[in-house]
Design a protein around this motif. Structure first.
Motif, PDB file in Angstrom:
ATOM      1  N   VAL A 181     -33.707  -1.569 -35.429  1.00  0.00           N
ATOM      2  CA  VAL A 181     -34.541  -2.625 -35.999  1.00  0.00           C
ATOM      3  C   VAL A 181     -34.129  -4.012 -35.507  1.00  0.00           C
ATOM      4  N   MET A 182     -33.138  -4.085 -34.615  1.00  0.00           N
ATOM      5  CA  MET A 182     -32.700  -5.381 -34.116  1.00  0.00           C
ATOM      6  C   MET A 182     -33.707  -5.945 -33.119  1.00  0.00           C
ATOM      7  N   PRO A 183     -33.873  -7.261 -33.105  1.00  0.00           N
ATOM      8  CA  PRO A 183     -34.664  -7.876 -32.036  1.00  0.00           C
ATOM      9  C   PRO A 183     -33.953  -7.708 -30.703  1.00  0.00           C
ATOM     10  N   PRO A 184     -34.690  -7.761 -29.593  1.00  0.00           N
ATOM     11  CA  PRO A 184     -34.087  -7.502 -28.273  1.00  0.00           C
ATOM     12  C   PRO A 184     -32.856  -8.351 -27.978  1.00  0.00           C
ATOM     13  N   ARG A 185     -32.855  -9.635 -28.401  1.00  0.00           N
ATOM     14  CA  ARG A 185     -31.715 -10.500 -28.072  1.00  0.00           C
ATOM     15  C   ARG A 185     -30.434  -9.994 -28.724  1.00  0.00           C
ATOM     16  N   LEU A 186     -30.553  -9.490 -29.980  1.00  0.00           N
ATOM     17  CA  LEU A 186     -29.371  -8.974 -30.664  1.00  0.00           C
ATOM     18  C   LEU A 186     -28.976  -7.614 -30.120  1.00  0.00           C
ATOM     19  N   ARG A 187     -29.960  -6.778 -29.807  1.00  0.00           N
ATOM     20  CA  ARG A 187     -29.657  -5.463 -29.257  1.00  0.00           C
ATOM     21  C   ARG A 187     -28.891  -5.601 -27.946  1.00  0.00           C
ATOM     22  N   HIS A 188     -29.257  -6.595 -27.156  1.00  0.00           N
ATOM     23  CA  HIS A 188     -28.553  -6.833 -25.896  1.00  0.00           C
ATOM     24  C   HIS A 188     -27.101  -7.231 -26.155  1.00  0.00           C
ATOM     25  N   ARG A 189     -26.872  -8.084 -27.156  1.00  0.00           N
ATOM     26  CA  ARG A 189     -25.501  -8.486 -27.485  1.00  0.00           C
ATOM     27  C   ARG A 189     -24.677  -7.294 -27.956  1.00  0.00           C
ATOM     28  N   ILE A 190     -25.290  -6.422 -28.755  1.00  0.00           N
ATOM     29  CA  ILE A 190     -24.579  -5.248 -29.251  1.00  0.00           C
ATOM     30  C   ILE A 190     -24.237  -4.310 -28.098  1.00  0.00           C
ATOM     31  N   VAL A 235     -20.019  -4.084 -34.683  1.00  0.00           N
ATOM     32  CA  VAL A 235     -18.661  -3.883 -34.161  1.00  0.00           C
ATOM     33  C   VAL A 235     -17.810  -3.109 -35.172  1.00  0.00           C
ATOM     34  N   ALA A 236     -17.936  -3.475 -36.453  1.00  0.00           N
ATOM     35  CA  ALA A 236     -17.149  -2.799 -37.491  1.00  0.00           C
ATOM     36  C   ALA A 236     -17.522  -1.323 -37.587  1.00  0.00           C
ATOM     37  N   LEU A 237     -18.806  -1.006 -37.481  1.00  0.00           N
ATOM     38  CA  LEU A 237     -19.235   0.385 -37.557  1.00  0.00           C
ATOM     39  C   LEU A 237     -18.693   1.202 -36.390  1.00  0.00           C
ATOM     40  N   GLN A 238     -18.507   0.574 -35.246  1.00  0.00           N
ATOM     41  CA  GLN A 238     -17.986   1.293 -34.078  1.00  0.00           C
ATOM     42  C   GLN A 238     -16.491   1.546 -34.178  1.00  0.00           C
ATOM     43  N   THR A 239     -15.773   0.747 -34.950  1.00  0.00           N
ATOM     44  CA  THR A 239     -14.306   0.827 -34.930  1.00  0.00           C
ATOM     45  C   THR A 239     -13.681   1.197 -36.268  1.00  0.00           C
ATOM     46  N   ALA A 240     -14.274   0.772 -37.389  1.00  0.00           N
ATOM     47  CA  ALA A 240     -13.580   0.878 -38.675  1.00  0.00           C
ATOM     48  C   ALA A 240     -13.488   2.299 -39.187  1.00  0.00           C
ATOM     49  N   ALA A 241     -14.371   3.183 -38.775  1.00  0.00           N
ATOM     50  CA  ALA A 241     -14.376   4.537 -39.319  1.00  0.00           C
ATOM     51  C   ALA A 241     -13.446   5.486 -38.575  1.00  0.00           C
ATOM     52  N   ALA A 242     -12.695   4.983 -37.628  1.00  0.00           N
ATOM     53  CA  ALA A 242     -11.815   5.852 -36.846  1.00  0.00           C
ATOM     54  C   ALA A 242     -10.825   6.577 -37.739  1.00  0.00           C
ATOM     55  N   LEU A 266     -18.258  -0.510 -27.975  1.00  0.00           N
ATOM     56  CA  LEU A 266     -16.837  -0.178 -28.068  1.00  0.00           C
ATOM     57  C   LEU A 266     -16.669   1.295 -28.387  1.00  0.00           C
ATOM     58  N   THR A 267     -15.529   1.833 -28.037  1.00  0.00           N
ATOM     59  CA  THR A 267     -15.189   3.199 -28.411  1.00  0.00           C
ATOM     60  C   THR A 267     -13.801   3.188 -29.030  1.00  0.00           C
ATOM     61  N   ALA A 268     -13.713   3.615 -30.289  1.00  0.00           N
ATOM     62  CA  ALA A 268     -12.416   3.709 -30.963  1.00  0.00           C
ATOM     63  C   ALA A 268     -11.782   5.044 -30.577  1.00  0.00           C
ATOM     64  N   VAL A 269     -10.780   5.008 -29.715  1.00  0.00           N
ATOM     65  CA  VAL A 269     -10.161   6.224 -29.193  1.00  0.00           C
ATOM     66  C   VAL A 269      -9.018   6.640 -30.104  1.00  0.00           C
ATOM     67  N   GLN A 270      -9.095   7.868 -30.594  1.00  0.00           N
ATOM     68  CA  GLN A 270      -8.023   8.418 -31.401  1.00  0.00           C
ATOM     69  C   GLN A 270      -6.957   9.033 -30.494  1.00  0.00           C
ATOM     70  N   GLN A 297     -23.773 -11.924 -38.619  1.00  0.00           N
ATOM     71  CA  GLN A 297     -23.461 -10.803 -39.506  1.00  0.00           C
ATOM     72  C   GLN A 297     -23.848  -9.470 -38.873  1.00  0.00           C
ATOM     73  N   ALA A 298     -24.990  -9.440 -38.197  1.00  0.00           N
ATOM     74  CA  ALA A 298     -25.450  -8.199 -37.579  1.00  0.00           C
ATOM     75  C   ALA A 298     -24.492  -7.747 -36.479  1.00  0.00           C
ATOM     76  N   VAL A 299     -24.035  -8.681 -35.646  1.00  0.00           N
ATOM     77  CA  VAL A 299     -23.098  -8.333 -34.578  1.00  0.00           C
ATOM     78  C   VAL A 299     -21.771  -7.856 -35.173  1.00  0.00           C
TER      79      VAL A 299
END
Length: 327
Positions: free
Chosen positions: A109-118, A84-91, A123-127, A78-80
């Protein structure tokens, strides 16, 4: 103390599942007594979690909506997904800054393992670049107003700004059906009461009026789904089929590898080191001929005859343009 805190977090994680929990079920899942469950429920309530006690033979608990947003727990998946949604959905909306701040808070507040995955999934949502006549990004409040009318099934009255080249906007009345995004733009799919037909309205050109109109019974959308309807409309069809109105086949004197990246949803078949076959669709025969003409090479038309005719009309048009061009 650490054991109690861990138990409270585990209990909260269970309660966030959208279902009713009996005290016995919670006790069994957590490996504690029903009495300890009741004490932990009281502790969560002291932390402002709105937990409702259910009446009945077995009793139970449910986490409900409160007056403010309490702390929440997410599993790794869910965190991942949220990041991803926060990086793309608000475009294309004015909430992009808020989404960026929410992502920064989540990452902190993510643990290191999740922060690394993020970080790996950054991603960059390019307009697309703005063109003359384009409106400003969609206002989040307008999205909220349209969503409220959609949920309540109420008719909308709104001012609709004109597109480029038009002189004035007009007031529209419509029965909203869905909010969708298509190629970085927001659209409202609705039944237009003036034109008695389905329409797609650019949300950045909508200014809702108040109050809204009467409630209505939703109509069935052509095509069977929102995705099929939108795809069909933007391909120049009536909403019932997702195929292009015009499809043609040609042979190009280019390697298939050079054509495929620019064929969009076309089908490219290799015929040899310097030849390939291209099956492509468009909203009109002239549009299809122009799209194929982008490939800088000789073209052999396989069919249908309408495509050959379109190439002839386009050739005449280009020849006239060449003769009238300024020195």
């Amino acid at each position: 103390m650490h054991k109690t805190s861990a138990r409270l977090l585990a209990l909260l994680s269970l309660l966030q599942t959208p279902r009713d929990w009996s005290g016995d079920d919670l006790a069994e899942r957590l490996g504690i007594t029903s009495r300890t469950v009741r004490r932990d429920i009281d502790r969560l309530r002291e932390l402002d979690y709105p937990i409702k006690t259910l009446k009945g033979p077995a009793g139970g608990y449910r986490l409900e909506a409160g007056t403010r947003l309490p702390p929440m727990l997410f599993d790794d998946g869910q965190a991942v997904a949220l990041a991803v949604a926060l990086q793309t959905a608000a475009a294309g909306t004015t909430v992009a800054e808020d989404a960026g701040r929410a992502l920064a808070t989540l990452r902190q507040v993510m643990p290191p393992r999740l922060r690394h995955r993020i970080d790996l999934l950054h991603l960059t949502a390019v307009q697309p670049p703005a063109t003359a006549g384009d409106a400003h990004p969609v206002d989040a409040q307008i999205l909220t107003d349209l969503s409220r009318a959609l949920h309540a099934r109420e008719e909308l009255r709104f001012d609709y700004a004109p597109g480029p080249g038009a002189s004035a906007g007009d007031v529209r009345r419509a029965q909203p059906h869905h909010l969708v995004t298509w190629r970085h733009r927001w659209y409202l799919v609705a039944w237009d009461l003036h034109r008695e037909d389905w329409r797609t309205f650019r949300v950045d050109r909508i200014r809702p009026r108040t109050p809204t109109g009467p409630r209505f019974t939703p109509r069935d959308l052509p095509g069977g789904s929102v995705s099929a309807f939108i795809t069909s409309r933007f391909r120049g069809n009536d909403g019932t089929t997702t195929d292009w109105p015009c499809r043609g086949e040609v042979v190009l004197r280019l390697p298939a590898a050079d054509v495929a990246p620019f064929a969009q949803d076309g089908i490219v078949k290799e015929l040899g080191p310097r030849h390939c076959r291209l099956l492509l669709g468009s909203w009109s025969w002239i549009g299809l001929a122009a799209a194929i003409g982008r490939f800088d090479t000789d073209v052999e038309v396989i069919g249908p005859p309408q495509l050959s005719i379109a190439f002839g009309e386009l050739a005449d048009r280009y020849a006239r343009a060449a003769r009238t061009a300024s020195p």
